[in-house]
Design a protein around this motif. Structure first.
Motif, PDB file in Angstrom:
ATOM      1  N   LEU A  98      45.168  46.300  46.172  1.00  0.00           N
ATOM      2  CA  LEU A  98      44.826  46.063  47.575  1.00  0.00           C
ATOM      3  C   LEU A  98      44.523  47.395  48.240  1.00  0.00           C
ATOM      4  CD1 LEU A  98      44.616  43.733  49.591  1.00  0.00           C
ATOM      5  CD2 LEU A  98      46.929  44.296  50.337  1.00  0.00           C
ATOM      6  N   VAL A  99      43.368  47.500  48.837  1.00  0.00           N
ATOM      7  CA  VAL A  99      42.920  48.740  49.454  1.00  0.00           C
ATOM      8  C   VAL A  99      42.616  48.484  50.912  1.00  0.00           C
ATOM      9  CG1 VAL A  99      41.166  50.562  49.385  1.00  0.00           C
ATOM     10  CG2 VAL A  99      41.953  49.515  47.252  1.00  0.00           C
ATOM     11  N   GLN A 100      42.852  49.485  51.766  1.00  0.00           N
ATOM     12  CA  GLN A 100      42.566  49.344  53.192  1.00  0.00           C
ATOM     13  C   GLN A 100      41.640  50.465  53.625  1.00  0.00           C
ATOM     14  OE1 GLN A 100      45.664  47.949  55.787  1.00  0.00           O
ATOM     15  NE2 GLN A 100      45.234  49.540  57.243  1.00  0.00           N
ATOM     16  N   SER A 121      40.964  47.527  60.684  1.00  0.00           N
ATOM     17  CA  SER A 121      40.793  48.026  59.329  1.00  0.00           C
ATOM     18  C   SER A 121      40.546  46.839  58.421  1.00  0.00           C
ATOM     19  CB  SER A 121      42.032  48.803  58.875  1.00  0.00           C
ATOM     20  OG  SER A 121      43.175  47.981  58.897  1.00  0.00           O
ATOM     21  N   GLN A 126      40.759  45.093  54.602  1.00  0.00           N
ATOM     22  CA  GLN A 126      41.457  45.116  53.329  1.00  0.00           C
ATOM     23  C   GLN A 126      40.640  44.391  52.275  1.00  0.00           C
ATOM     24  OE1 GLN A 126      45.400  43.503  53.795  1.00  0.00           O
ATOM     25  NE2 GLN A 126      46.240  45.475  54.384  1.00  0.00           N
ATOM     26  N   TYR A 127      40.764  44.848  51.041  1.00  0.00           N
ATOM     27  CA  TYR A 127      40.080  44.175  49.944  1.00  0.00           C
ATOM     28  C   TYR A 127      40.805  44.518  48.647  1.00  0.00           C
ATOM     29  CZ  TYR A 127      38.061  48.874  49.602  1.00  0.00           C
ATOM     30  OH  TYR A 127      37.901  50.225  49.526  1.00  0.00           O
ATOM     31  N   GLU A 128      40.614  43.678  47.658  1.00  0.00           N
ATOM     32  CA  GLU A 128      41.158  43.941  46.336  1.00  0.00           C
ATOM     33  C   GLU A 128      40.096  44.587  45.469  1.00  0.00           C
ATOM     34  OE1 GLU A 128      42.608  40.273  44.839  1.00  0.00           O
ATOM     35  OE2 GLU A 128      44.394  40.277  46.117  1.00  0.00           O
ATOM     36  N   THR A 155      37.118  39.311  48.559  1.00  0.00           N
ATOM     37  CA  THR A 155      38.497  39.432  49.067  1.00  0.00           C
ATOM     38  C   THR A 155      38.572  40.159  50.405  1.00  0.00           C
ATOM     39  OG1 THR A 155      38.890  41.521  47.878  1.00  0.00           O
ATOM     40  CG2 THR A 155      39.356  39.478  46.695  1.00  0.00           C
ATOM     41  N   TRP A 191      40.088  41.315  57.566  1.00  0.00           N
ATOM     42  CA  TRP A 191      40.467  42.289  58.583  1.00  0.00           C
ATOM     43  C   TRP A 191      41.980  42.309  58.786  1.00  0.00           C
ATOM     44  CZ3 TRP A 191      36.998  45.695  60.094  1.00  0.00           C
ATOM     45  CH2 TRP A 191      35.638  45.348  60.057  1.00  0.00           C
ATOM     46  N   GLN A 192      42.504  43.483  59.114  1.00  0.00           N
ATOM     47  CA  GLN A 192      43.922  43.649  59.429  1.00  0.00           C
ATOM     48  C   GLN A 192      44.002  44.519  60.690  1.00  0.00           C
ATOM     49  OE1 GLN A 192      45.851  42.155  57.149  1.00  0.00           O
ATOM     50  NE2 GLN A 192      47.919  42.612  57.799  1.00  0.00           N
ATOM     51  N   ARG A 215      45.997  38.415  59.030  1.00  0.00           N
ATOM     52  CA  ARG A 215      44.713  38.688  58.390  1.00  0.00           C
ATOM     53  C   ARG A 215      43.643  37.854  59.099  1.00  0.00           C
ATOM     54  NH1 ARG A 215      44.477  40.633  53.100  1.00  0.00           N
ATOM     55  NH2 ARG A 215      42.905  39.092  52.492  1.00  0.00           N
TER      56      ARG A 215
END
Length: 207
Positions: free
Chosen positions: A22-24, A67, A69-71, A93, A96-97, A162
């Motif tokens: 998981l990346v932001q 920000s 987020q995605y895998e 994936t 938004w967060q 999310r």
């Protein structure tokens, strides 16, 4: 790079490639920034109000920091090094967060009204924000009561939800209260489009 070197790199990253990551990333709101701000203007711009007796002043600023987020998934290496597997973003994936950021400043006149102000003591600050969809439904809401805060300060409050990509334009309604001084409010729009990220991801896959 020799094939043996490529194979070694592939082995070194194999364990990390077994599961999604998981990346932001920050979302660009304006050139050189990663947030939307109310009131607009430079980073120190604030809304303000005086109490009726003009002896106490409250200032506030709000920022929405969206920000994304995605895998990541395992993908082929770049051209010429196909044996080297790498982690690449998975556009399916994306989500938004949002993070809500509040700033405040409390001033007190010592002798004259609206003059010779000081910023001292500890203050009770209440922050509140609601993210509403185009249908006015609540997509996210935050509220915090901050006790014994300095006369100037800033706080970030995670939205805790999310928000799906490409679900339209949202409105953020915010307010900041210093009991006995007043409440400052505002609103700003936010577009949930993820097209910028999908384009960047597709371009990156070809490299």
């Amino acid at each position: 790079m020799k094939r043996t070197r490529i194979a070694a790199l592939a082995l070194a990253t194999a364990a990390a490639a077994l599961t999604p990551v998981l990346v932001q990333a920050g979302a660009s709101a304006a050139e050189g920034t990663a947030y939307l701000q109310d009131p607009g203007g430079d980073e120190k711009k604030m809304k303000s109000m005086w109490t009726k007796d003009e002896m106490h002043k409250l200032e506030a600023q709000f920022r929405l920091q969206p920000s994304v987020q995605y895998e990541t998934v395992t993908g082929p290496g770049p051209k010429g090094a196909e044996d080297y597997k790498r982690q690449i973003p998975d556009p399916k994936t994306l989500a938004w967060q949002p993070v809500f950021e509040f700033a405040w400043s409390v001033s007190d006149s010592t002798v004259l009204k609206k003059a010779l102000t000081t910023k001292d003591g500890k203050h009770p600050i209440v922050v509140h924000a609601v993210l509403r969809s185009h249908s006015r439904a609540k997509a996210a809401e935050v509220r915090q009561e901050l006790a014994n805060r300095p006369a100037t300060g800033r706080v970030k409050v995670p939205g805790g939800k999310r928000i799906a990509c490409d679900t339209g334009v949202y409105t953020v309604e915010w307010e900041l209260t210093r009991t006995g001084y007043g409440t400052l409010t505002g609103s700003l729009p936010w577009n949930s489009s993820c097209e910028e990220y999908r384009t960047a991801f597709s371009q990156d896959l070809g490299k």
